[in-house]
Motif scaffolding. Structure first.
Motif, PDB file in Angstrom:
ATOM      1  N   PHE A 182      -7.501  -1.193  -1.883  1.00 10.67           N
ATOM      2  CA  PHE A 182      -8.602  -0.086  -1.816  1.00 10.67           C
ATOM      3  C   PHE A 182      -9.699  -0.243  -2.938  1.00 10.67           C
ATOM      4  O   PHE A 182     -10.864  -0.207  -2.526  1.00 10.67           O
ATOM      5  CB  PHE A 182      -7.979   1.279  -1.926  1.00 10.67           C
ATOM      6  CG  PHE A 182      -7.483   1.681  -0.456  1.00 10.67           C
ATOM      7  CD1 PHE A 182      -8.310   2.116   0.332  1.00 10.67           C
ATOM      8  CD2 PHE A 182      -6.019   1.802  -0.127  1.00 10.67           C
ATOM      9  CE1 PHE A 182      -7.645   2.418   1.623  1.00 10.67           C
ATOM     10  CE2 PHE A 182      -5.395   2.050   0.852  1.00 10.67           C
ATOM     11  CZ  PHE A 182      -6.535   2.486   1.924  1.00 10.67           C
ATOM     12  N   VAL A 183      -9.251  -0.481  -4.261  1.00 11.41           N
ATOM     13  CA  VAL A 183     -10.607  -0.785  -5.049  1.00 11.41           C
ATOM     14  C   VAL A 183     -11.048  -1.627  -5.037  1.00 11.41           C
ATOM     15  O   VAL A 183     -12.384  -1.754  -5.196  1.00 11.41           O
ATOM     16  CB  VAL A 183      -9.603  -0.645  -6.671  1.00 11.41           C
ATOM     17  CG1 VAL A 183     -10.420  -1.120  -7.875  1.00 11.41           C
ATOM     18  CG2 VAL A 183      -8.750   0.721  -6.979  1.00 11.41           C
ATOM     19  N   GLU A 184     -10.498  -2.809  -4.574  1.00  9.67           N
ATOM     20  CA  GLU A 184     -11.176  -3.965  -4.216  1.00  9.67           C
ATOM     21  C   GLU A 184     -12.464  -3.947  -3.185  1.00  9.67           C
ATOM     22  O   GLU A 184     -13.583  -4.288  -3.425  1.00  9.67           O
ATOM     23  CB  GLU A 184     -10.395  -5.214  -4.048  1.00  9.67           C
ATOM     24  CG  GLU A 184     -11.082  -6.578  -3.968  1.00  9.67           C
ATOM     25  CD  GLU A 184     -10.246  -7.284  -2.755  1.00  9.67           C
ATOM     26  OE1 GLU A 184     -11.055  -7.806  -2.046  1.00  9.67           O
ATOM     27  OE2 GLU A 184      -9.169  -7.628  -3.159  1.00  9.67           O
ATOM     28  N   VAL A 192     -14.944   5.390  -0.103  1.00  8.30           N
ATOM     29  CA  VAL A 192     -13.401   5.522   0.277  1.00  8.30           C
ATOM     30  C   VAL A 192     -13.243   7.062  -0.226  1.00  8.30           C
ATOM     31  O   VAL A 192     -13.522   7.592  -1.177  1.00  8.30           O
ATOM     32  CB  VAL A 192     -12.604   4.682  -0.719  1.00  8.30           C
ATOM     33  CG1 VAL A 192     -10.914   5.125  -0.280  1.00  8.30           C
ATOM     34  CG2 VAL A 192     -12.714   3.277  -0.514  1.00  8.30           C
ATOM     35  N   LEU A 193     -12.664   7.661   0.767  1.00  7.53           N
ATOM     36  CA  LEU A 193     -12.043   8.950   0.555  1.00  7.53           C
ATOM     37  C   LEU A 193     -10.650   8.973   0.861  1.00  7.53           C
ATOM     38  O   LEU A 193     -10.054   8.610   2.332  1.00  7.53           O
ATOM     39  CB  LEU A 193     -12.723  10.137   1.406  1.00  7.53           C
ATOM     40  CG  LEU A 193     -12.482  11.525   1.436  1.00  7.53           C
ATOM     41  CD1 LEU A 193     -12.391  12.034  -0.095  1.00  7.53           C
ATOM     42  CD2 LEU A 193     -13.040  12.476   2.352  1.00  7.53           C
ATOM     43  N   GLN A 204      -3.240   6.325 -12.661  1.00  5.33           N
ATOM     44  CA  GLN A 204      -3.329   4.912 -13.070  1.00  5.33           C
ATOM     45  C   GLN A 204      -4.811   4.249 -12.832  1.00  5.33           C
ATOM     46  O   GLN A 204      -5.338   3.485 -13.152  1.00  5.33           O
ATOM     47  CB  GLN A 204      -2.293   4.097 -11.971  1.00  5.33           C
ATOM     48  CG  GLN A 204      -1.839   2.898 -12.836  1.00  5.33           C
ATOM     49  CD  GLN A 204      -0.693   2.335 -11.919  1.00  5.33           C
ATOM     50  OE1 GLN A 204       0.195   3.098 -11.308  1.00  5.33           O
ATOM     51  NE2 GLN A 204      -0.596   1.196 -12.172  1.00  5.33           N
ATOM     52  N   TYR A 205      -5.495   4.926 -11.503  1.00  7.23           N
ATOM     53  CA  TYR A 205      -6.318   4.571 -10.904  1.00  7.23           C
ATOM     54  C   TYR A 205      -7.454   5.981 -11.073  1.00  7.23           C
ATOM     55  O   TYR A 205      -7.829   6.298  -9.990  1.00  7.23           O
ATOM     56  CB  TYR A 205      -6.660   3.852  -9.594  1.00  7.23           C
ATOM     57  CG  TYR A 205      -5.639   2.611  -9.674  1.00  7.23           C
ATOM     58  CD1 TYR A 205      -6.121   1.438 -10.003  1.00  7.23           C
ATOM     59  CD2 TYR A 205      -4.475   2.746  -9.127  1.00  7.23           C
ATOM     60  CE1 TYR A 205      -5.652   0.430  -9.921  1.00  7.23           C
ATOM     61  CE2 TYR A 205      -3.604   1.601  -9.194  1.00  7.23           C
ATOM     62  CZ  TYR A 205      -4.159   0.665  -9.462  1.00  7.23           C
ATOM     63  OH  TYR A 205      -3.321  -0.610  -9.397  1.00  7.23           O
ATOM     64  N   PRO A 206      -8.097   6.191 -12.290  1.00  7.71           N
ATOM     65  CA  PRO A 206      -8.715   7.600 -12.164  1.00  7.71           C
ATOM     66  C   PRO A 206      -9.920   7.526 -11.656  1.00  7.71           C
ATOM     67  O   PRO A 206     -10.626   6.645 -11.728  1.00  7.71           O
ATOM     68  CB  PRO A 206      -8.889   8.030 -13.793  1.00  7.71           C
ATOM     69  CG  PRO A 206      -8.441   6.842 -14.336  1.00  7.71           C
ATOM     70  CD  PRO A 206      -7.887   5.858 -13.578  1.00  7.71           C
TER      71      PRO A 206
END
Length: 229
Positions: A182-184, A192-193, A204-206
């Protein structure tokens, strides 16, 4: 450019208002989490954004489509600009991965066998499943099935991904690999929501957090939002 704009929106579930006076914008390429207890309105908000539930009151625009004046005929055009990731996968279990993806492409107006095959190859490669086109869904692990669902959501190069608990049924390592994906996707420009209960992932992914609480939507971009431990 905003991909979501809500102003004083009322989110309904049947005849009940679950969220009121919701106002927020999500910019192109932004990432936000949607959190809150079960029944707090997360899924209803997502369904309103992809026009599965009508907007109760207020003003809302998603990828340029006004929700309050959206005719049924326009709903498919709105959804073509969205990638929607459901919690329960919603794959067709009697078809291969490629056939699942072909079904969506044909339903959204694609034609030409070679073009369709090429797009399917591209999205499967993107989610790390280049060799899975001929497999049936039951031959895949839960994490791989979720990757197929993400590939399906990416087929029409959406401006916005709406994800409802995409890591909900996955063990932590698999959830982490899905989150990295998702981050990529987000880093390449898709907004992204993501609705989630996985607060470990948020630590971990703030990212920005929108929290449904007591009929309101709290926004970490405006005030601090407290997450459960």
């Amino acid at each position: 450019m905003s991909v979501i704009e809500l102003h004083d929106a009322y989110i309904m579930q049947d005849v009940n208002t679950v969220l009121q006076k919701v106002s927020f914008e999500l910019e192109k390429g932004e990432f936000a989490y949607l959190v809150g207890r079960t029944g707090s309105g997360k899924s209803s908000l997502l369904k309103t954004l992809y026009a599965d539930l009508p907007l109760g009151a207020g003003v809302g625009t998603v990828v340029g489509y006004p929700l309050q004046k959206l005719s049924l005929g326009k709903v498919p055009f709105l959804r073509r600009k969205l990638g929607i990731i459901f919690q329960d996968f919603q794959l067709l279990f009697d078809r291969t991965v490629a056939e699942n993806l072909t079904f969506v492409l044909r339903a959204t107006g694609w034609s030409g066998k070679a073009k369709i095959q090429q797009r399917i190859s591209e999205v499967l490669m993107r989610v790390g499943l280049a060799n899975s086109a001929a497999k049936m869904p039951h031959q895949l692990s839960g994490g791989e099935q979720q990757r197929v669902v993400i590939a399906r959501a990416l087929l029409n190069e959406p401006l916005l991904l709406l994800a409802d608990e995409p890591t909900g049924n996955l063990d932590p390592d698999v959830a982490d690999s899905i989150m990295r994906l998702f981050v990529e996707i987000n880093n390449s420009g898709t907004a992204v929501l993501m609705a989630t209960h996985n607060y470990q992932i948020i630590k971990q992914y703030p990212k920005r957090v929108l929290k449904c609480e007591n009929g309101q939507l709290l926004d970490s971009a405006r005030a601090s939002v407290v997450l459960p431990e």
